[in-house]
Enzyme design. Structure first.
Site, PDB file in Angstrom:
ATOM      1  N   HIS A 203      20.690 -29.721  15.846  1.00 59.05           N
ATOM      2  CA  HIS A 203      20.096 -28.460  15.846  1.00 59.05           C
ATOM      3  C   HIS A 203      18.613 -28.564  16.356  1.00 59.05           C
ATOM      4  CE1 HIS A 203      22.967 -27.838  12.548  1.00 59.05           C
ATOM      5  NE2 HIS A 203      22.851 -26.543  13.054  1.00 59.05           N
ATOM      6  N   GLU A 443      34.600 -24.156  10.277  1.00 61.51           N
ATOM      7  CA  GLU A 443      34.012 -25.134  10.967  1.00 61.51           C
ATOM      8  C   GLU A 443      34.628 -26.485  10.459  1.00 61.51           C
ATOM      9  OE1 GLU A 443      29.760 -24.956  10.789  1.00 61.51           O
ATOM     10  OE2 GLU A 443      29.890 -24.178   8.725  1.00 61.51           O
ATOM     11  N   ASP A 467      30.447 -27.575  14.716  1.00 61.78           N
ATOM     12  CA  ASP A 467      30.888 -28.549  13.592  1.00 61.78           C
ATOM     13  C   ASP A 467      32.503 -28.377  13.856  1.00 61.78           C
ATOM     14  OD1 ASP A 467      28.938 -29.694  12.134  1.00 61.78           O
ATOM     15  OD2 ASP A 467      28.342 -27.724  11.298  1.00 61.78           O
ATOM     16  N   CYS A 514      30.151 -18.647  16.778  1.00 64.46           N
ATOM     17  CA  CYS A 514      28.614 -18.631  16.724  1.00 64.46           C
ATOM     18  C   CYS A 514      28.033 -19.854  16.997  1.00 64.46           C
ATOM     19  CB  CYS A 514      28.065 -18.108  15.510  1.00 64.46           C
ATOM     20  SG  CYS A 514      28.383 -19.005  13.915  1.00 64.46           S
TER      21      CYS A 514
HETATM   22  C1  PEP Z   1      28.476 -24.362  13.989  1.00 63.93           C
HETATM   23  O1  PEP Z   1      28.650 -25.315  13.311  1.00 63.93           O
HETATM   24  O2  PEP Z   1      28.944 -24.161  15.201  1.00 63.93           O
HETATM   25  C2  PEP Z   1      27.326 -23.477  13.618  1.00 63.93           C
HETATM   26  C3  PEP Z   1      27.243 -22.600  14.475  1.00 63.93           C
HETATM   27  O3  PEP Z   1      26.637 -23.981  12.567  1.00 63.93           O
HETATM   28  P1  PEP Z   1      25.332 -24.815  12.641  1.00 63.93           P
HETATM   29  O4  PEP Z   1      25.019 -25.180  14.006  1.00 63.93           O
HETATM   30  O5  PEP Z   1      24.270 -24.455  11.992  1.00 63.93           O
HETATM   31  O6  PEP Z   1      25.919 -25.892  11.949  1.00 63.93           O
HETATM   32 MG    MG Z   2      27.956 -25.862  11.398  1.00 67.99          MG
END
Ligand code: PEP
Ligand code: MG
Length: 592
Positions: A203, A443, A467, A514
């Site tokens: 992140h 995910e 994920d 996403c």
């Molecule tokens: C993902 O896991 O691809 C996702 C969009 O959620 P995050 O990156 O916030 O875990």
């Molecule tokens: Mg995620």
């Protein structure tokens, strides 16, 4: 591990890490090291002492893990003898005398773990400082360092407080930056950053792309190889850190910067154009946001709505957790700003690498208490978030999405709580959108495998490829040592996506994506070909995504996906996908 790829006779040194956020910057370096946190004294009731003791034990364990990790890296890079200095740190942590004194202090004085530890460790350091022997006196610094590390772990902090003390614009080099810290970075001071930890989908890296801060992650030993005050160049496109760049290097990168600026302008000219392939296949290109204010940037680059609002960042801000009213305001602002397009509000995804201060540190946070698991355990928090989302739905096109669903029971449970919230609001006379769509993230591989059973309970699926890749391939997305194994193009990941799309089609569900791969031009042909209808990514990467999509042919993307699903190797799939993307939009790949 990064290599000192080149050390020139002119003093220039080049290291390679993982390119995390594009851009080139040349500036002075600030290396962040472990700093002393401010410690407050709190009175703890008698029945709270046991919890404090456990927290203390966990902080010691976490510190131990961190030191062993550093020791391992130092040993690889510099040999076992150098790494031996950390043995003394480990011994301090294991000293039963120290632990007993801290626990005794907590119990007798009814004080919090931080305070008790801080008092005891200061006594140790002061005693060493007072002795004649120079060697022992120097050990006082070690004791303070280790003490600060334990305190930072107890308080959920990291070396990052140094950021607050920055006086001049710099490139920041740190072992790691928490996503919540990265979110708060002062863009005018932090011109670029380099971390030793992390991968492209951590992140922190995602946040750097959002903030458009050139960044490199996974560059091991960076804090040891560079000194504060050095001048360096960060190439966020290629993942190169160049210390003391020569004039020739600066000239070369100046040209890259100019080329990028010209390309960015060209890409932005497409902002009003639809995301449609050459043969007329229409996609939706939306943006991921972390706060309502991000909608402005999403619109500037022509996003068609918000495909992922990571609401957990509202919970990571200093101060009180946001209540229903504060959340309603935030979601309403996002919905109104994004209108007439939709905003997908994802219920909070805390845990993993997004820990709020004071959260318990777990051995395997990504397999632990995270996202919907926390929400279902804290039904009051969850209900407040659901009610706020419903309230906001009266002011725009709002969709709700659950993260990390791994079983049918969780989904049914979450929907049941949502239904209770709807009923409450009806009784209270509060208006909301009765037809608000509800979706879930795919995910967890287990969820993809039962997509057929989950689909009747939702209106849409959103593929969280960060994920999904991590869990399918057993690769920690935060761990730079295995970053090269985090491969979206692995056929196993693609097969799970295919299963999800097929199940969704049977039940009239939509499928979006996403994760970070959804904004990567090298992977977009795969998403299009696999039948994903909507892609959502950080606003900064959307112009490239649209540019590419408008040059693709849907039929070619479908043929690529068919071929990819029959492959066994991520190398081959990624080669094919990139080759297709590069053949239609070579200008996007020239500096990668
Ligand atoms: C993902 O896991 O691809 C996702 C969009 O959620 P995050 O990156 O916030 O875990
Ligand atoms: Mg995620």
């Amino acid at each position: 591990m990064s290599d000192d790829v080149r050390t020139g006779s002119n003093g220039e040194r080049l290291f390679r890490g993982i390119a995390a956020a594009g851009g080139v910057v040349h500036a002075r370096v600030l290396v962040l090291r472990q700093a002393a946190p401010e410690v407050a004294q709190r009175t703890i009731p008698e029945d709270g002492i046991e919890a404090e003791r456990l927290r203390f034990q966990e902080a010691l364990l976490e510190t131990r893990r961190q030191i062993q990790k550093i020791q391992h890296k130092v040993s690889e890079a510099m040999g076992a003898q150098e790494a031996g200095i950390f043995d003394a740190h480990l011994l301090t942590l294991e000293d039963p005398n120290l632990t007993q004194q801290v626990v005794r202090r907590m119990t007798n004085d009814r004080v919090n773990a931080e305070w008790a530890f801080h008092e005891v460790i200061n006594q140790y350091a002061a005693a060493l400082q007072a002795v004649e022997d120079e060697y022992l006196r120097e050990r006082a610094a070690d004791i303070r360092d280790i003490g600060n590390r334990v305190l930072n772990n107890l308080m959920g902090l990291a070396a990052e407080q140094g950021l607050a003390r920055m006086t001049q614009p710099s490139i920041v080099i740190a072992h790691d930056l928490a996503p919540s810290t990265t979110a708060m970075l002062d863009r005018s001071k932090v011109l670029g950053f380099v971390t030793e930890a992390g991968g492209v989908t951590s992140h922190t890296a995602i946040m750097a792309r959002k903030l458009r801060i050139p960044a490199i992650v996974g560059l091991s030993e960076a804090t040891r190889r560079v000194q504060s005050g050095d001048y360096a160049l960060v190439d966020g496109h290629g993942g190169a850190l160049i210390i003391n760049p020569t004039d020739a290097t600066l000239f070369q990168y100046g040209q890259i910067r100019e080329r990028r600026a010209a390309l960015d302008q060209r890409l932005l000219d497409l902002r009003e154009q639809p995301a449609v392939t050459l043969d007329g296949h229409r996609m939706v290109l939306a943006a991921n946001i972390d706060e309502p204010g991000d909608v402005i940037e999403a619109q500037r680059v022509g996003a068609e709505g918000i495909g992922l609002f990571r609401t957990e960042y509202l919970f990571l801000r200093p101060g009180e957790l946001p209540d229903e009213a504060a959340q309603t305001t935030a979601y309403r602002m996002a919905a109104e700003a994004a209108a007439p397009h939709a905003v997908v509000i994802r219920t909070m995804d805390l845990g993993g690498d997004k820990l709020f201060p004071g959260a318990t540190i777990e051995a395997n946070p990504f397999l632990g208490w995270r996202a919907i698991r926390i929400s279902l355990a804290h039904r009051d928090w969850f209900a407040a978030q659901l009610r706020a989302t419903l309230r906001a739905s009266a002011f725009g096109k709002v969709r709700l999405m659950y993260p990390m669903i791994s079983s049918l029971e969780e989904l049914v449970d979450a929907n049941a709580i949502l239904e209770i919230c709807r009923e409450e609001l009806r009784n209270e006379g509060v208006s909301f959108d009765e037809g608000m769509e509800v979706g879930m993230m795919i995910e967890v591989p287990g969820a993809a495998l039962i997509a057929n059973q989950l689909a009747p309970h939702v209106d849409f699926f959103s593929l969280g490829t960060n994920d999904l890749t991590q869990y399918t391939l057993a690769v920690d997305r935060m761990n730079e040592r295995v970053a090269s194994l985090h491969r979206f193009g692995h056929p196993a990941v693609l097969r799970l996506i295919d299963l999800t799309v097929q199940a969704a089609r049977r039940h009239g569900c939509r499928v979006s994506a996403c994760g970070e791969a959804a904004g990567d031009p090298a992977f977009i042909p795969l998403f299009v070909g696999l039948g994903v209808e909507e892609l959502s990514a950080t606003a900064s990467v959307l112009p490239e995504a649209k540019f590419l999509m408008r040059r693709l042919k849907y039929t070619e993307a479908v043929a690529l996906a068919e071929s990819a699903l029959a492959q066994g190797s991520a190398d081959e799939v990624e080669r094919q996908s990139r080759a297709l993307a590069e053949s239609v939009a070579p200008e996007l790949f020239s500096d990668r």
